[in-house]
Motif scaffolding. Structure first.
Motif, PDB file in Angstrom:
ATOM      1  N   UNK A  78       7.137   1.580  14.380  1.00 36.55           N
ATOM      2  CA  UNK A  78       6.053   1.826  13.429  1.00 36.55           C
ATOM      3  C   UNK A  78       6.595   2.603  12.232  1.00 36.55           C
ATOM      4  N   UNK A  79       7.450   3.567  12.500  1.00 41.29           N
ATOM      5  CA  UNK A  79       8.086   4.303  11.406  1.00 41.29           C
ATOM      6  C   UNK A  79       8.926   3.362  10.542  1.00 41.29           C
ATOM      7  N   UNK A  80       9.620   2.429  11.175  1.00 42.52           N
ATOM      8  CA  UNK A  80      10.437   1.469  10.427  1.00 42.52           C
ATOM      9  C   UNK A  80       9.568   0.605   9.511  1.00 42.52           C
ATOM     10  N   UNK A  81       8.385   0.207  10.005  1.00 44.85           N
ATOM     11  CA  UNK A  81       7.463  -0.585   9.194  1.00 44.85           C
ATOM     12  C   UNK A  81       6.957   0.233   8.006  1.00 44.85           C
ATOM     13  N   UNK A  82       6.648   1.512   8.251  1.00 44.43           N
ATOM     14  CA  UNK A  82       6.203   2.384   7.158  1.00 44.43           C
ATOM     15  C   UNK A  82       7.306   2.557   6.131  1.00 44.43           C
ATOM     16  N   UNK A  83       8.515   2.723   6.598  1.00 41.24           N
ATOM     17  CA  UNK A  83       9.652   2.924   5.702  1.00 41.24           C
ATOM     18  C   UNK A  83       9.837   1.726   4.774  1.00 41.24           C
ATOM     19  N   UNK A  84       9.783   0.515   5.319  1.00 40.89           N
ATOM     20  CA  UNK A  84       9.973  -0.672   4.480  1.00 40.89           C
ATOM     21  C   UNK A  84       8.755  -0.905   3.585  1.00 40.89           C
ATOM     22  N   UNK A  85       7.572  -0.533   4.063  1.00 44.00           N
ATOM     23  CA  UNK A  85       6.369  -0.648   3.237  1.00 44.00           C
ATOM     24  C   UNK A  85       6.486   0.237   2.000  1.00 44.00           C
ATOM     25  N   UNK A  86       6.942   1.485   2.184  1.00 44.66           N
ATOM     26  CA  UNK A  86       7.104   2.404   1.061  1.00 44.66           C
ATOM     27  C   UNK A  86       8.276   1.990   0.174  1.00 44.66           C
ATOM     28  N   UNK A  87       9.304   1.433   0.768  1.00 46.21           N
ATOM     29  CA  UNK A  87      10.470   1.000   0.011  1.00 46.21           C
ATOM     30  C   UNK A  87      10.098  -0.090  -0.997  1.00 46.21           C
ATOM     31  N   UNK A  88       9.232  -1.000  -0.569  1.00 44.67           N
ATOM     32  CA  UNK A  88       8.849  -2.130  -1.425  1.00 44.67           C
ATOM     33  C   UNK A  88       7.711  -1.785  -2.382  1.00 44.67           C
ATOM     34  N   UNK A  89       7.199  -0.554  -2.279  1.00 46.89           N
ATOM     35  CA  UNK A  89       6.077  -0.150  -3.140  1.00 46.89           C
ATOM     36  C   UNK A  89       6.341   1.256  -3.681  1.00 46.89           C
ATOM     37  N   UNK A  90       7.329   1.351  -4.513  1.00 43.95           N
ATOM     38  CA  UNK A  90       7.775   2.650  -5.029  1.00 43.95           C
ATOM     39  C   UNK A  90       6.736   3.292  -5.937  1.00 43.95           C
ATOM     40  N   UNK A  91       5.794   2.498  -6.416  1.00 45.46           N
ATOM     41  CA  UNK A  91       4.830   3.032  -7.369  1.00 45.46           C
ATOM     42  C   UNK A  91       3.615   3.681  -6.742  1.00 45.46           C
ATOM     43  N   UNK A  92       3.563   3.814  -5.423  1.00 46.45           N
ATOM     44  CA  UNK A  92       2.403   4.408  -4.763  1.00 46.45           C
ATOM     45  C   UNK A  92       2.292   5.898  -5.082  1.00 46.45           C
ATOM     46  N   UNK A  93       1.065   6.370  -5.176  1.00 43.16           N
ATOM     47  CA  UNK A  93       0.843   7.805  -5.368  1.00 43.16           C
ATOM     48  C   UNK A  93       1.058   8.535  -4.048  1.00 43.16           C
ATOM     49  N   UNK A  94       1.116   9.849  -4.121  1.00 45.42           N
ATOM     50  CA  UNK A  94       1.318  10.652  -2.916  1.00 45.42           C
ATOM     51  C   UNK A  94       0.169  10.470  -1.932  1.00 45.42           C
ATOM     52  N   UNK A  95      -1.055  10.365  -2.448  1.00 40.64           N
ATOM     53  CA  UNK A  95      -2.204  10.177  -1.553  1.00 40.64           C
ATOM     54  C   UNK A  95      -2.170   8.801  -0.897  1.00 40.64           C
ATOM     55  N   UNK A  96      -1.719   7.770  -1.628  1.00 36.36           N
ATOM     56  CA  UNK A  96      -1.606   6.425  -1.056  1.00 36.36           C
ATOM     57  C   UNK A  96      -0.516   6.393   0.016  1.00 36.36           C
ATOM     58  N   UNK A  97       0.553   7.104  -0.224  1.00 36.77           N
ATOM     59  CA  UNK A  97       1.607   7.189   0.791  1.00 36.77           C
ATOM     60  C   UNK A  97       1.080   7.853   2.064  1.00 36.77           C
ATOM     61  N   UNK A  98       0.280   8.899   1.864  1.00 34.84           N
ATOM     62  CA  UNK A  98      -0.295   9.581   3.024  1.00 34.84           C
ATOM     63  C   UNK A  98      -1.193   8.647   3.820  1.00 34.84           C
ATOM     64  N   UNK A 156       7.095  -7.184   9.869  1.00 38.85           N
ATOM     65  CA  UNK A 156       7.228  -8.444   9.133  1.00 38.85           C
ATOM     66  C   UNK A 156       6.240  -8.497   7.967  1.00 38.85           C
ATOM     67  N   UNK A 157       5.008  -8.072   8.223  1.00 42.34           N
ATOM     68  CA  UNK A 157       3.996  -8.085   7.170  1.00 42.34           C
ATOM     69  C   UNK A 157       4.395  -7.135   6.045  1.00 42.34           C
ATOM     70  N   UNK A 158       4.831  -5.933   6.405  1.00 41.73           N
ATOM     71  CA  UNK A 158       5.206  -4.938   5.402  1.00 41.73           C
ATOM     72  C   UNK A 158       6.412  -5.392   4.585  1.00 41.73           C
ATOM     73  N   UNK A 159       7.343  -6.091   5.235  1.00 42.46           N
ATOM     74  CA  UNK A 159       8.576  -6.487   4.565  1.00 42.46           C
ATOM     75  C   UNK A 159       8.417  -7.745   3.717  1.00 42.46           C
ATOM     76  N   UNK A 160       7.528  -8.647   4.128  1.00 42.41           N
ATOM     77  CA  UNK A 160       7.463  -9.956   3.470  1.00 42.41           C
ATOM     78  C   UNK A 160       6.319 -10.100   2.472  1.00 42.41           C
ATOM     79  N   UNK A 161       5.258  -9.324   2.647  1.00 43.76           N
ATOM     80  CA  UNK A 161       4.073  -9.491   1.801  1.00 43.76           C
ATOM     81  C   UNK A 161       4.024  -8.384   0.744  1.00 43.76           C
ATOM     82  N   UNK A 162       4.476  -8.734  -0.451  1.00 41.74           N
ATOM     83  CA  UNK A 162       4.517  -7.741  -1.525  1.00 41.74           C
ATOM     84  C   UNK A 162       3.122  -7.369  -2.017  1.00 41.74           C
ATOM     85  N   UNK A 163       2.126  -8.215  -1.738  1.00 41.34           N
ATOM     86  CA  UNK A 163       0.765  -7.951  -2.200  1.00 41.34           C
ATOM     87  C   UNK A 163      -0.071  -7.196  -1.167  1.00 41.34           C
TER      88      UNK A 163
END
Length: 519
Positions: free
Chosen positions: A361-381, A327-334
């Motif tokens: 947990x994987x689902x939360x990571x997936x939506x977190x990355x989906x809503x933040x396409x501008x993350x660097x590779x290290x931030x994704x890691x 919920x946090x990953x999906x709703x909080x863009x900041x």
């Protein structure tokens, strides 16, 4: 207003007034002797020649001009009409001015008490109306003569007959409300009715009110502290949502430590009954961030209350935290990567040895990355460090192996553990078969295939970003081919198992069939 109260026509006397009193800044022009006929206190002051003190005779009580106007009308012989809203104030004035029958027959105090007994105390609604307008100063005065106890006894008696009436008390001043709830609890009023009343009282005076000035914030703090003292401690008696809101408000209002601890203890006793939305209420701060330490404190308190036999409760909390993370990953863009990682670590700790898979947990990571396409590779890691690839289900592995949002190293790990899962399921499918030599051949073939896979993964890890997608697709294809080959070989053993009465298929959770004796 001042002109109205000072008119001689109202006091029915042609003589000029010889006394000026002020009631909350409003002047009253009166006759000393007229007041003295009904008030023993005024008589005493006149006899002692304390005229200056007489002018400020009402400074010690919180009498409003309307109430005192009725008093002066009575002193001048006019017929007056009481109401539930004004009766307590009139009683206070009559008692303070000593307007009793010992001084003058059929005096104001006697008339007010008669009205109270016959018209107010007989009715629940009228009694509540009478108490609703009481100030602290008036309450102090009527407490001295025992009138408060009369009100309390009347209301408690009626509440015992119909506990639902307690909801009507939320408009009362805190001082009266707390006394009424305490008395009701002593007389075994049902807990559920007490809780409903307390929750509504907090909602009216704390949750639905802006803080306003410092004095009102102080009152809100007094209310939340009183509500905590009055609430029962039984597990499940109070909704988790209310407890989470109350704890948050107690922190915001800087309530005493006993108040905050009381809410924390109640929450920890029934945390497994909470939802992700409840957790969002508690953990979110005024600035939009999350109180990580408070969340840890609540969880620590929860786990200290239960032992290892309470597995179902641990499972409920672990699942709730997973849903909360999503919920946090999906709703909080900041939401920042560091915060997501901290919340993820808490979630992983709660699910350790409790939940079989980490798919949520994987689902939360997936939506977190989906809503933040501008993350660097290290931030994704960093965001993916909380993911345990070996705890992903086969379905989740298949999805992750094709997920372009994931860092390359995570995809490598997923494919590796996916291959391990294929091997493990294959080994379980062949369990119980006594063809050892063939098992050895299979294991050697598996090891060769895994070694080849590792070599491919190593090459993939150093490929450029432009070839990442192609490498992943090739690896996924390799895994698929491996699955197909193994299925063909396993089909032979299924025929053998069918003859022994075993199941003809297996689930993703691993086959738990055993060879049965033929009848």
């Amino acid at each position: 207003m001042s002109n109205r109260y000072s008119k001689n026509s109202l006091i029915g006397d042609s003589k000029s007034p010889d006394l000026e009193l002020f009631v909350k800044g409003v002047p009253f022009h009166l006759h000393k002797e007229t007041l003295a006929k009904k008030s023993a206190k005024v008589t005493t002051l006149l006899e002692c020649s304390k005229i200056d003190e007489l002018r400020w005779i009402l400074r010690d009580i919180d009498i409003d001009p309307t109430t005192f106007f009725l008093v002066t009308k009575f002193c001048h012989g006019y017929k007056i009409h009481f109401s539930s809203e004004i009766i307590v104030s009139v009683l206070c004035a009559a008692y303070y001015l000593e307007m009793n029958d010992d001084h003058s027959s059929n005096n104001l105090l006697n008339k007010a008490v008669t009205f109270l007994e016959q018209r107010v105390l007989t009715s629940w609604n009228e009694t509540v109306k009478a108490l609703r307008v009481c100030s602290d100063k008036i309450l102090d005065k009527i407490t001295d003569v025992g009138i408060i106890e009369v009100f309390l006894d009347s209301l408690v008696e009626k509440a015992l007959k119909d506990p639902r009436l307690l909801e009507d008390l939320i408009t009362l001043p805190l001082r009266l409300y707390e006394s009424l709830i305490l008395e009701s609890s002593k007389h075994n009023v049902p807990i559920e009715n007490l809780v409903v009343s307390l929750c509504n009282y907090a909602k009216r005076w704390v949750f639905d009110k802006d803080s306003g000035d410092e004095s009102f914030s102080r009152y809100k703090r007094e209310v939340i502290e009183a509500v905590e003292r009055l609430l029962p401690h039984q597990r499940g008696a109070i909704s988790c949502g209310f407890l989470f809101k109350s704890l948050k408000e107690s922190i915001f209002l800087d309530a005493c430590s006993d108040c905050r601890n009381g809410f924390e203890v109640r929450i920890s006793k029934q945390l497994d009954m909470a939802t992700a939305k409840d957790l969002l209420i508690l953990s979110s701060k005024e600035d939009g961030s999350y109180d990580i330490e408070l969340l840890k404190t609540i969880l620590k308190s929860f786990y200290s209350n239960y032992n290892v036999s309470d597995v179902s409760r641990f499972v409920s909390v672990a699942k709730m935290l997973e849903e909360f993370l999503f919920e946090v990953a999906a709703s909080d863009a900041s939401l920042k990567v560091e915060t997501f990682k901290a919340l993820g670590e808490i979630t992983v700790a709660a699910s350790c040895d409790v939940l079989r898979y980490s798919d949520e947990i994987y689902r939360a990571i997936d939506v977190f990355l989906e809503r933040r396409r501008g993350l660097t590779e290290s931030e994704k890691m960093e965001a993916c460090r909380v993911l345990e690839c070996k705890k992903l289900s086969p379905e989740a592995c298949e999805h992750a192996s094709k997920n372009e949002k994931l860092p390359l190293r995570i995809v490598v790990q997923v494919l590796f553990f996916s291959q391990q899962q294929i091997r493990d399921r294959w080994a379980k499918e062949l369990k119980g078969v006594h063809e050892k030599t063939e098992d050895v051949d299979v294991e050697e073939e598996e090891n060769d295939e895994i070694e080849n896979m590792n070599k491919k993964l190593l090459r993939l890890d150093i490929e450029s970003d432009s070839s990442k997608k192609r490498g992943i697709e090739n690896l996924a294809c390799a895994v698929h081919c491996g699955k197909k080959k193994m299925k063909e070989e396993i089909s032979v053993w299924r025929e053998v198992k069918r003859k022994f009465g075993c199941m003809t298929s297996f689930t993703v959770d691993a086959c738990n069939c055993y060879i049965k004796k033929r009848k």
